[in-house]
Design an enzyme around this catalytic site. Structure first.
Site, PDB file in Angstrom:
ATOM      1  N   ARG A  45       0.839  -1.191   0.000  1.00  0.00           N
ATOM      2  CA  ARG A  45       0.000   0.000   0.000  1.00  0.00           C
ATOM      3  C   ARG A  45       0.876   1.244   0.000  1.00  0.00           C
ATOM      4  NH1 ARG A  45       2.094   1.891   3.860  1.00  0.00           N
ATOM      5  NH2 ARG A  45       0.780   3.714   3.619  1.00  0.00           N
ATOM      6  N   ALA A  47       0.672   5.083  -2.278  1.00  0.00           N
ATOM      7  CA  ALA A  47       0.516   5.308  -3.720  1.00  0.00           C
ATOM      8  C   ALA A  47       1.746   4.886  -4.550  1.00  0.00           C
ATOM      9  CB  ALA A  47       0.154   6.772  -3.961  1.00  0.00           C
ATOM     10  N   ARG A  76      -7.541  -0.436  -6.795  1.00  0.00           N
ATOM     11  CA  ARG A  76      -7.770   0.713  -5.912  1.00  0.00           C
ATOM     12  C   ARG A  76      -7.956   1.954  -6.794  1.00  0.00           C
ATOM     13  NH1 ARG A  76      -4.291   1.311  -0.687  1.00  0.00           N
ATOM     14  NH2 ARG A  76      -6.263   2.222  -0.008  1.00  0.00           N
ATOM     15  N   ASP A 223      -2.207  10.743  -2.476  1.00  0.00           N
ATOM     16  CA  ASP A 223      -2.555   9.641  -3.382  1.00  0.00           C
ATOM     17  C   ASP A 223      -2.867  10.140  -4.781  1.00  0.00           C
ATOM     18  OD1 ASP A 223      -3.136   8.555  -0.555  1.00  0.00           O
ATOM     19  OD2 ASP A 223      -2.946   6.828  -1.896  1.00  0.00           O
ATOM     20  N   ASN A 233      -5.698  12.444  -0.044  1.00  0.00           N
ATOM     21  CA  ASN A 233      -4.801  11.657   0.813  1.00  0.00           C
ATOM     22  C   ASN A 233      -5.661  10.926   1.842  1.00  0.00           C
ATOM     23  OD1 ASN A 233      -2.102  10.847   1.572  1.00  0.00           O
ATOM     24  ND2 ASN A 233      -2.351  12.073   3.422  1.00  0.00           N
TER      25      ASN A 233
HETATM   26  O1  MRU Z   1      -4.658   3.262   2.056  1.00  0.00           O
HETATM   27  P1  MRU Z   1      -3.181   3.492   1.995  1.00  0.00           P
HETATM   28  O2  MRU Z   1      -2.456   2.994   3.184  1.00  0.00           O
HETATM   29  O3  MRU Z   1      -2.590   2.988   0.682  1.00  0.00           O
HETATM   30  O4  MRU Z   1      -3.038   5.068   1.975  1.00  0.00           O
HETATM   31  C1  MRU Z   1      -1.770   5.647   1.875  1.00  0.00           C
HETATM   32  C2  MRU Z   1      -1.784   7.124   1.956  1.00  0.00           C
HETATM   33  O5  MRU Z   1      -2.804   7.763   2.044  1.00  0.00           O
HETATM   34  C3  MRU Z   1      -0.458   7.818   1.844  1.00  0.00           C
HETATM   35  O6  MRU Z   1      -0.463   9.025   2.543  1.00  0.00           O
HETATM   36  C4  MRU Z   1      -0.166   8.127   0.370  1.00  0.00           C
HETATM   37  O7  MRU Z   1      -0.349   6.979  -0.429  1.00  0.00           O
HETATM   38  C5  MRU Z   1       1.213   8.619   0.164  1.00  0.00           C
HETATM   39  S1  MRU Z   1       2.375   7.323   0.453  1.00  0.00           S
HETATM   40  C6  MRU Z   1       3.914   7.832   0.135  1.00  0.00           C
END
Ligand code: MRU
Length: 327
Positions: A45, A47, A76, A223, A233
């Site tokens: 997980r 982005a 996703r 994201d 995000n």
């Molecule tokens: O649902 P997730 O854990 O994939 O969400 C991740 C986030 O919201 C992070 O802040 C974003 O992907 C940036 S990661 C460098």
């Protein structure tokens, strides 16, 4: 630095982030269906890491490229790095066919390049972000944006760790990040390994900490960023931004250019993932929004590998993307 994935012996191995910090279990994916499943259930997980994992997923399904691309692309909806990786992989696949080369081989070289470039982008973002800290800064961060989330050194958390090593961080506040606790489980795990001083707080503590004068800046990842600088995000980021604004505290977003979506004009066009209500509670029906959108006027700056972008974002983002397309 925690690495969330490795490609070895014709398979993609993923550190199962749902089991951290208790157990370090590696999943071996030999088929793209296994990669898709891992992305869906957040075993991998963040982005940028999703983008890198999808790139390797395309290698595993190179024989049936379009089917694999559809499958991975459906996992996703919010993180645009996923679509970015799939579009990039498609161009590589078509070129390989045109050149009469084996697609799997060419896609593997490309995926390794995507991983290397992410690590380089992370290094540059961290270097640019140093200017945003002062000696002893107390930083509030949300979700997990470290090496686990990028396959490099991280975006926001990578920058915080670099600032810590440079003597600029006094303390890190880690929002636990309901409902899946990426902050309390993953960010805490990474900061512990870095040796940086931190405390986990419930998400609802953020405004109170700001009111007490205990936060100097907020630093988060993204994201997807729209052309006007609106930032999608992890859910809770918008509330943090509102509270930071109320207290005159800057909120900086750290994200690679691959997280900027030139096809989306503003935040209203960003699809927001809704996840299983059972992740929130088993006792009642629940709405489980995974992300929110922070309007650009609450974002102090966006740190990319190309530099620190400032408002008006329509202009600074446009220029950064233009410069990138010329390289
Ligand atoms: O649902 P997730 O854990 O994939 O969400 C991740 C986030 O919201 C992070 O802040 C974003 O992907 C940036 S990661 C460098």
């Amino acid at each position: 630095m925690a690495s969330p994935l490795r490609f070895s012996g014709g398979a993609l191995e993923l550190l199962d982030q749902t089991r951290l910090p208790g157990e370090e279990v590696w999943l071996r994916c030999e088929e793209p269906e296994q990669v898709a499943d891992a992305i869906r259930r957040l075993a991998v997980r963040g982005a940028p890491a999703i983008g890198v994992a999808a790139a390797y997923g395309l290698v595993l399904g190179a024989e049936r490229f379009e089917k694999t691309a559809d499958l991975l692309g459906s996992t996703r909806p919010t993180a645009v790095n996923l679509r970015w990786a799939i579009d990039g992989g498609r161009a590589v696949y078509e070129r390989a066919l045109g050149d009469g080369r084996a697609p799997a081989e060419v896609l593997l070289e490309w995926a390794e390049g995507v991983e290397r470039e992410q690590a380089e982008a992370d290094r540059r973002m961290a270097a640019h972000a140093l200017a945003l800290f002062a000696e002893g800064s107390r930083v509030y961060t949300h979700c997990n944006t470290g090496g686990l989330a990028t396959a490099g050194s991280g975006t926001a958390l990578g920058a915080i760790e670099e600032a810590w090593r440079s003597g600029l961080v006094g303390h890190v506040w880690v929002g636990e990040t309901r409902p899946l606790l990426q902050g309390a489980r993953l960010t805490a795990w990474e900061l512990e390994q870095a040796g940086a001083p931190f405390r986990v707080v419930t998400d609802s503590s953020a405004a109170a900490l700001m009111a007490r004068g205990d936060v100097d800046l907020v630093m988060v990842g993204a994201d997807r960023i729209a052309r006007n600088g609106d930032v999608a995000n992890k859910i809770g980021t918008y509330a943090l931004a509102v509270a930071a604004d109320r207290h005159g505290i800057p909120l900086h977003v750290v994200a690679p250019l691959s997280t900027i979506d030139p096809d989306t004009a503003d935040g209203a066009g960003i699809p927001i993932e809704e996840r299983d209500p059972a992740e929130v509670t088993s006792h009642a029906d629940a709405l489980n929004l995974a992300f929110d959108v922070t309007p650009h006027d609450l974002v102090t700056s966006i740190v990319t590998e190309a530099g620190v972008l400032e408002p008006p974002y329509e202009d600074s983002i446009g220029l950064a993307l233009q410069a990138q397309s010329l390289t």
